[in-house]
Design an enzyme around this catalytic site. Structure first.
Site, PDB file in Angstrom:
ATOM      1  N   LYS A  13      19.887  -0.102  -9.971  1.00  0.00           N
ATOM      2  CA  LYS A  13      21.125   0.450  -9.397  1.00  0.00           C
ATOM      3  C   LYS A  13      21.832  -0.581  -8.507  1.00  0.00           C
ATOM      4  O   LYS A  13      23.036  -0.763  -8.599  1.00  0.00           O
ATOM      5  CB  LYS A  13      20.819   1.715  -8.562  1.00  0.00           C
ATOM      6  CG  LYS A  13      20.164   2.840  -9.362  1.00  0.00           C
ATOM      7  CD  LYS A  13      19.976   4.094  -8.526  1.00  0.00           C
ATOM      8  CE  LYS A  13      18.936   3.975  -7.434  1.00  0.00           C
ATOM      9  NZ  LYS A  13      17.541   3.795  -7.909  1.00  0.00           N
ATOM     10  N   ARG A  88      20.471  12.107  -4.087  1.00  0.00           N
ATOM     11  CA  ARG A  88      19.111  12.013  -4.606  1.00  0.00           C
ATOM     12  C   ARG A  88      18.456  13.385  -4.746  1.00  0.00           C
ATOM     13  O   ARG A  88      17.325  13.470  -5.209  1.00  0.00           O
ATOM     14  CB  ARG A  88      18.298  11.209  -3.602  1.00  0.00           C
ATOM     15  CG  ARG A  88      17.453  10.123  -4.276  1.00  0.00           C
ATOM     16  CD  ARG A  88      17.416   8.934  -3.777  1.00  0.00           C
ATOM     17  NE  ARG A  88      16.295   8.092  -3.717  1.00  0.00           N
ATOM     18  CZ  ARG A  88      16.445   6.827  -3.398  1.00  0.00           C
ATOM     19  NH1 ARG A  88      17.627   6.348  -3.117  1.00  0.00           N
ATOM     20  NH2 ARG A  88      15.403   6.055  -3.346  1.00  0.00           N
ATOM     21  N   ARG A 127       8.999  -7.455  -6.892  1.00  0.00           N
ATOM     22  CA  ARG A 127      10.247  -7.609  -6.140  1.00  0.00           C
ATOM     23  C   ARG A 127       9.947  -8.049  -4.707  1.00  0.00           C
ATOM     24  O   ARG A 127       8.991  -7.606  -4.095  1.00  0.00           O
ATOM     25  CB  ARG A 127      10.961  -6.253  -6.115  1.00  0.00           C
ATOM     26  CG  ARG A 127      12.318  -6.305  -5.467  1.00  0.00           C
ATOM     27  CD  ARG A 127      13.252  -5.303  -6.104  1.00  0.00           C
ATOM     28  NE  ARG A 127      13.216  -4.024  -5.413  1.00  0.00           N
ATOM     29  CZ  ARG A 127      14.058  -3.030  -5.703  1.00  0.00           C
ATOM     30  NH1 ARG A 127      14.944  -3.149  -6.670  1.00  0.00           N
ATOM     31  NH2 ARG A 127      13.977  -1.911  -5.048  1.00  0.00           N
ATOM     32  N   ARG A 162       8.306  -4.901   0.336  1.00  0.00           N
ATOM     33  CA  ARG A 162       8.557  -3.679   1.098  1.00  0.00           C
ATOM     34  C   ARG A 162       7.327  -2.782   1.097  1.00  0.00           C
ATOM     35  O   ARG A 162       6.624  -2.695   0.100  1.00  0.00           O
ATOM     36  CB  ARG A 162       9.747  -2.919   0.488  1.00  0.00           C
ATOM     37  CG  ARG A 162      11.078  -3.448   0.939  1.00  0.00           C
ATOM     38  CD  ARG A 162      12.234  -2.931   0.131  1.00  0.00           C
ATOM     39  NE  ARG A 162      12.160  -1.522  -0.225  1.00  0.00           N
ATOM     40  CZ  ARG A 162      13.074  -0.899  -0.965  1.00  0.00           C
ATOM     41  NH1 ARG A 162      14.129  -1.559  -1.413  1.00  0.00           N
ATOM     42  NH2 ARG A 162      12.938   0.363  -1.266  1.00  0.00           N
ATOM     43  N   ARG A 173       6.905   7.458  -5.397  1.00  0.00           N
ATOM     44  CA  ARG A 173       8.382   7.492  -5.475  1.00  0.00           C
ATOM     45  C   ARG A 173       8.844   7.942  -6.858  1.00  0.00           C
ATOM     46  O   ARG A 173       9.840   8.639  -7.000  1.00  0.00           O
ATOM     47  CB  ARG A 173       8.963   6.115  -5.140  1.00  0.00           C
ATOM     48  CG  ARG A 173       8.920   5.814  -3.656  1.00  0.00           C
ATOM     49  CD  ARG A 173       9.173   4.355  -3.389  1.00  0.00           C
ATOM     50  NE  ARG A 173      10.563   3.973  -3.581  1.00  0.00           N
ATOM     51  CZ  ARG A 173      10.965   2.714  -3.759  1.00  0.00           C
ATOM     52  NH1 ARG A 173      10.091   1.733  -3.778  1.00  0.00           N
ATOM     53  NH2 ARG A 173      12.227   2.442  -3.926  1.00  0.00           N
TER      54      ARG A 173
END
Ligand code: AMP
Length: 218
Positions: A13, A88, A127, A162, A173
């Site tokens: 996104k 969301r 990431r 993260r 998630r």
């Protein structure tokens, strides 16, 4: 353009939003970036959000709507907005609909970025994010490494993994996404706004969005 970017964590996104801002100056609004900035700043909002974020749970709807109610009325949204990570939940989608009608704005499309679970798990685990709250640039140790390992090319701050991108948090998630966010796909379909796309190639996604929105996008 006024666009919602839907899709699981790691669907791309943010990447698509950044590419789209170049076309017409529409502003990217990432609730995740706003919240991470608040956590780093140690603000009241950050303190309230942090516990949910670290475990991969969603921050309560009311906190998010308080942020978005003022953010969408900022002057830079007049050129258009690209919503990245919002709405969301169904209550957020309903509240957004009411808010946009109150402030006289309209959505053009809701883009659903589809990617397989394997690709998502791989993308998120590799990431790395710039630790500077003002920057938050994103890298990938495999496909988009920084010039110097562990250091942001743009601002020189250390890169971090993260806390919500460990394998355990990612699985959680994805579960939260399936339960709370996936129902928005049917909601926007019923509103006549849905554009569902295979998100493996960003170029193909951008070109499909341009085609759907017609001229005006350069
Ligand atoms: P993101 O960077 O979009 O994946 O967001 C990181 C985290 O911020 C999420 O896992 C949630 O804890 C929180 N968050 C971001 N956007 C929202 C939202 N619209 N509603 C609730 N929580 C959110």
């Amino acid at each position: 353009m006024n666009v919602i970017l839907l899709g699981a964590p790691g669907a791309g996104k943010g990447t698509i939003a950044k590419l789209l801002t170049d076309f017409d100056g529409s502003v990217q609004i990432s609730t995740g970036d706003i919240l991470r900035g608040a956590v780093q700043a140690g603000s009241e909002l950050g303190k309230q959000a942090e516990v949910f974020m670290n475990t991969g749970d969603l921050v309560p709807d009311q906190l998010i709507m308080d942020i978005m109610e003022s953010r969408l009325q900022a002057s830079d949204c007049q050129n258009g907005f690209l919503l990245d990570g919002f709405p969301r939940t169904m209550p957020q989608a309903e509240a957004l609909k009411a808010l946009l009608s109150k402030i006289g704005m309209q959505l053009d499309i809701a883009v659903n970025l589809k990617v397989s679970r394997e690709v998502i798990l791989d993308r998120l685990a590799t990431r790395r994010t710039c630790s500077n709250a003002e920057c938050q640039a994103i890298y990938n140790v495999k496909s988009n490494p920084p010039k110097q390992a562990g250091i942001c090319d743009k601002c020189g701050s250390p890169l971090i993994q993260r806390e919500d991108e460990t394998e355990k948090a990612i699985s959680h998630r994805l579960k939260v996404y399936n339960e709370k966010t996936a129902p928005l796909i049917d909601f926007y379909d019923a509103e006549g706004l849905l554009l569902s796309l295979d998100a493996t190639s960003s170029d193909a996604v951008i070109s499909a969005i341009k085609t759907r929105l017609g001229g005006g996008l350069g």
